[in-house]
Design a protein around this motif. Structure first.
Motif, PDB file in Angstrom:
ATOM      1  N   TRP A 188       0.857  -1.188   0.000  1.00  0.00           N
ATOM      2  CA  TRP A 188       0.000   0.000   0.000  1.00  0.00           C
ATOM      3  C   TRP A 188       0.893   1.236   0.000  1.00  0.00           C
ATOM      4  CZ3 TRP A 188      -5.246  -1.405   0.469  1.00  0.00           C
ATOM      5  CH2 TRP A 188      -5.476  -2.707   0.892  1.00  0.00           C
ATOM      6  N   GLY A 242     -10.408  -2.036  -4.159  1.00  0.00           N
ATOM      7  CA  GLY A 242     -10.149  -0.694  -4.693  1.00  0.00           C
ATOM      8  C   GLY A 242     -11.448   0.051  -4.986  1.00  0.00           C
ATOM      9  N   ASN A 246     -12.825   3.571  -3.208  1.00  0.00           N
ATOM     10  CA  ASN A 246     -13.260   4.784  -3.921  1.00  0.00           C
ATOM     11  C   ASN A 246     -14.667   5.198  -3.484  1.00  0.00           C
ATOM     12  OD1 ASN A 246     -10.858   4.829  -5.323  1.00  0.00           O
ATOM     13  ND2 ASN A 246     -11.656   3.626  -7.050  1.00  0.00           N
ATOM     14  N   VAL A 269      -3.024  10.748  -7.495  1.00  0.00           N
ATOM     15  CA  VAL A 269      -2.856   9.291  -7.653  1.00  0.00           C
ATOM     16  C   VAL A 269      -3.960   8.666  -8.509  1.00  0.00           C
ATOM     17  CG1 VAL A 269      -1.654   9.116  -5.446  1.00  0.00           C
ATOM     18  CG2 VAL A 269      -4.123   8.727  -5.512  1.00  0.00           C
ATOM     19  N   ALA A 273      -4.000   4.326  -9.353  1.00  0.00           N
ATOM     20  CA  ALA A 273      -4.514   3.578  -8.203  1.00  0.00           C
ATOM     21  C   ALA A 273      -5.701   2.705  -8.568  1.00  0.00           C
ATOM     22  CB  ALA A 273      -4.919   4.563  -7.110  1.00  0.00           C
ATOM     23  N   ALA A 276      -8.325   4.615  -3.711  1.00  0.00           N
ATOM     24  CA  ALA A 276      -7.659   5.587  -2.834  1.00  0.00           C
ATOM     25  C   ALA A 276      -8.707   6.284  -1.994  1.00  0.00           C
ATOM     26  CB  ALA A 276      -6.880   6.611  -3.655  1.00  0.00           C
ATOM     27  N   VAL A 289      -3.586   4.463  -0.403  1.00  0.00           N
ATOM     28  CA  VAL A 289      -3.740   4.124  -1.818  1.00  0.00           C
ATOM     29  C   VAL A 289      -3.432   2.647  -2.014  1.00  0.00           C
ATOM     30  CG1 VAL A 289      -2.964   4.707  -4.152  1.00  0.00           C
ATOM     31  CG2 VAL A 289      -2.877   6.440  -2.345  1.00  0.00           C
ATOM     32  N   PRO A 291      -2.236   0.729  -4.969  1.00  0.00           N
ATOM     33  CA  PRO A 291      -1.744   1.054  -6.318  1.00  0.00           C
ATOM     34  C   PRO A 291      -2.083  -0.045  -7.320  1.00  0.00           C
ATOM     35  CG  PRO A 291       0.043   1.041  -4.690  1.00  0.00           C
ATOM     36  CD  PRO A 291      -1.137   0.389  -4.054  1.00  0.00           C
ATOM     37  N   CYS A 292      -2.118   0.307  -8.597  1.00  0.00           N
ATOM     38  CA  CYS A 292      -2.143  -0.723  -9.634  1.00  0.00           C
ATOM     39  C   CYS A 292      -0.849  -1.523  -9.442  1.00  0.00           C
ATOM     40  CB  CYS A 292      -2.150  -0.091 -11.027  1.00  0.00           C
ATOM     41  SG  CYS A 292      -3.611   0.915 -11.332  1.00  0.00           S
ATOM     42  N   ASP A 295       2.905  -0.245  -9.577  1.00  0.00           N
ATOM     43  CA  ASP A 295       2.938   1.221  -9.615  1.00  0.00           C
ATOM     44  C   ASP A 295       3.210   1.861  -8.253  1.00  0.00           C
ATOM     45  OD1 ASP A 295       2.758   1.827 -12.263  1.00  0.00           O
ATOM     46  OD2 ASP A 295       0.568   1.943 -12.288  1.00  0.00           O
ATOM     47  N   GLU A 296       3.699   1.059  -7.290  1.00  0.00           N
ATOM     48  CA  GLU A 296       3.876   1.573  -5.925  1.00  0.00           C
ATOM     49  C   GLU A 296       4.779   2.810  -5.898  1.00  0.00           C
ATOM     50  OE1 GLU A 296       4.276  -1.616  -6.787  1.00  0.00           O
ATOM     51  OE2 GLU A 296       2.633  -2.616  -5.727  1.00  0.00           O
ATOM     52  N   VAL A 299       3.262   5.869  -7.564  1.00  0.00           N
ATOM     53  CA  VAL A 299       2.275   6.498  -6.672  1.00  0.00           C
ATOM     54  C   VAL A 299       3.003   7.361  -5.641  1.00  0.00           C
ATOM     55  CG1 VAL A 299       0.592   6.039  -4.828  1.00  0.00           C
ATOM     56  CG2 VAL A 299       0.456   4.765  -6.974  1.00  0.00           C
TER      57      VAL A 299
END
Ligand code: MEV
Length: 339
Positions: A188, A242, A246, A269, A273, A276, A289, A291-292, A295-296, A299
């Motif tokens: 995360w 995720g 949201n 982000v 993300a 998030a 977040v 992340p995808c 993508d940590e 982000v």
């Protein structure tokens, strides 16, 4: 969790993890469901005894010891056999929504109960909650439970998962149940705005907000979403977690706890993300977040470019712990990393 806090003499060292709330902050104060992650960044205390009858010191200062409400409520509940010298090193920024007060209180309470000869972990959970609550004046046991138990927890009147303990509520409200959920093992990213928030003030403001005609419905919707979140975590369903984060974010905005700096970080982000949201009391503080995958770091960079402080974190499996200090350099805490 059945393990006991072991007996410990002075000097000693204790550690307790911080936390990030994944679903249900604020609603949990009213007994609705919340999901919380214990973080692999936390607070380390080193405690030794002082001669004489003084009130003890905090990072070398008597005045700082007297001014720390969490220290005072903990010492009042479990007076130590002699004045204490307390040294604190924390990876958790204060008033950031990452559970610095709870980690401090649980780490100190672990030490005090250790000095009394040890205790069940359920006792530690109750005593840490009472001391934090008394110092803050408001709130649920969500933060202290994460600091005491570690891992991923559900907290609320229902609390799906493997039951750990039950903590009493006031004003005729149902007790809070605390249960363990599986950790999906994801990485995360937390983004701290740098804007300190005052939990008690924001909690009281939300208390007023939910007296509006749509308040009870909003709390029910948050509860239902957090329960879906428990199922999604148990299934290890990253996309569902995720999506629910949201959705929870939209509810938190409706509760009125956002802040322009939180909005900036959320925007930064958006494209990176899976989900998030604000984490903790809001009104400042932090976002969390998911992340995808892969993508940590991107982000983390996005949060940094937007003026925030990023932390790349995982769940800490262990809760508060205490061990005797035998001299020489101590092992560092479990190590949250700044991105
Ligand atoms: C603070 O970390 C979480 C709140 O829900 C307050 C609480 O539960 O004590 C905002």
């Amino acid at each position: 969790m059945t393990d006991r806090i072991p007996p410990s003499g002075l000097p000693l060292a204790s550690h307790a993890p911080g936390k990030a709330i994944l679903f249900g902050e604020h609603a949990v104060v009213f007994g609705k469901t919340a999901v919380v992650l214990a973080l692999d960044m936390g607070t380390d205390l080193e405690i030794s005894g002082l001669r004489g009858t003084g009130s003890g010191t905090y990072n070398g200062s008597e005045r700082a010891a007297r001014a720390n409400p969490y220290l005072q409520t903990s010492l009042l509940a479990h007076p130590p056999p002699q004045p204490l010298d307390l040294r604190c090193r924390s990876q958790l920024p204060r008033a950031s929504g990452l559970g610095s007060s709870a980690a401090f209180t649980a780490g100190l309470m672990t030490a005090l109960l250790g000095m009394e000869g040890g205790a069940e972990r359920t006792t530690l959970a109750l005593e840490s909650f009472r001391a934090e609550r008394q110092a803050q004046g408001v709130g649920s046991p969500v933060d202290t439970s994460a600091a005491v138990a570690g891992g991923v927890l559900s907290v609320g009147a229902r609390a799906p998962g493997d039951k750990l303990w039950e903590l009493p509520a006031e004003d005729g409200r149902p007790a809070w149940h605390v249960a363990r959920l599986p950790d999906p093992g994801w990485t995360w990213v937390v983004g701290f705005t740098g804007v300190p928030k005052d939990t008690a003030t924001v909690v009281r403001r939300v208390g007023e907000r939910v007296k509006a005609p749509d308040g009870p419905r909003l709390l029910e919707q948050i509860d239902s979403l957090a329960l879906q979140g428990c199922d999604a975590l148990r299934a290890g369903d990253r996309a569902a977690v995720g999506r629910l984060m949201n959705e929870n974010q939209r509810q938190l905005v409706e509760l009125g706890i956002s802040h322009p700096r939180l909005d900036d970080l959320m925007r930064s982000v958006e494209k990176l993300a899976v989900g998030a949201k604000i984490t903790g009391a809001g009104g400042g503080g932090s976002i969390i977040v998911l992340p995808c995958p892969g993508d940590e770091l991107r982000v983390g960079q996005a949060i940094s470019h937007a003026g925030g402080v990023p932390f790349v974190v995982k769940v800490a499996a262990r809760g508060a712990s205490v061990q005797p200090l035998t001299g020489g350099p101590q092992p560092p805490g479990t190590g949250g990393r700044r991105a």
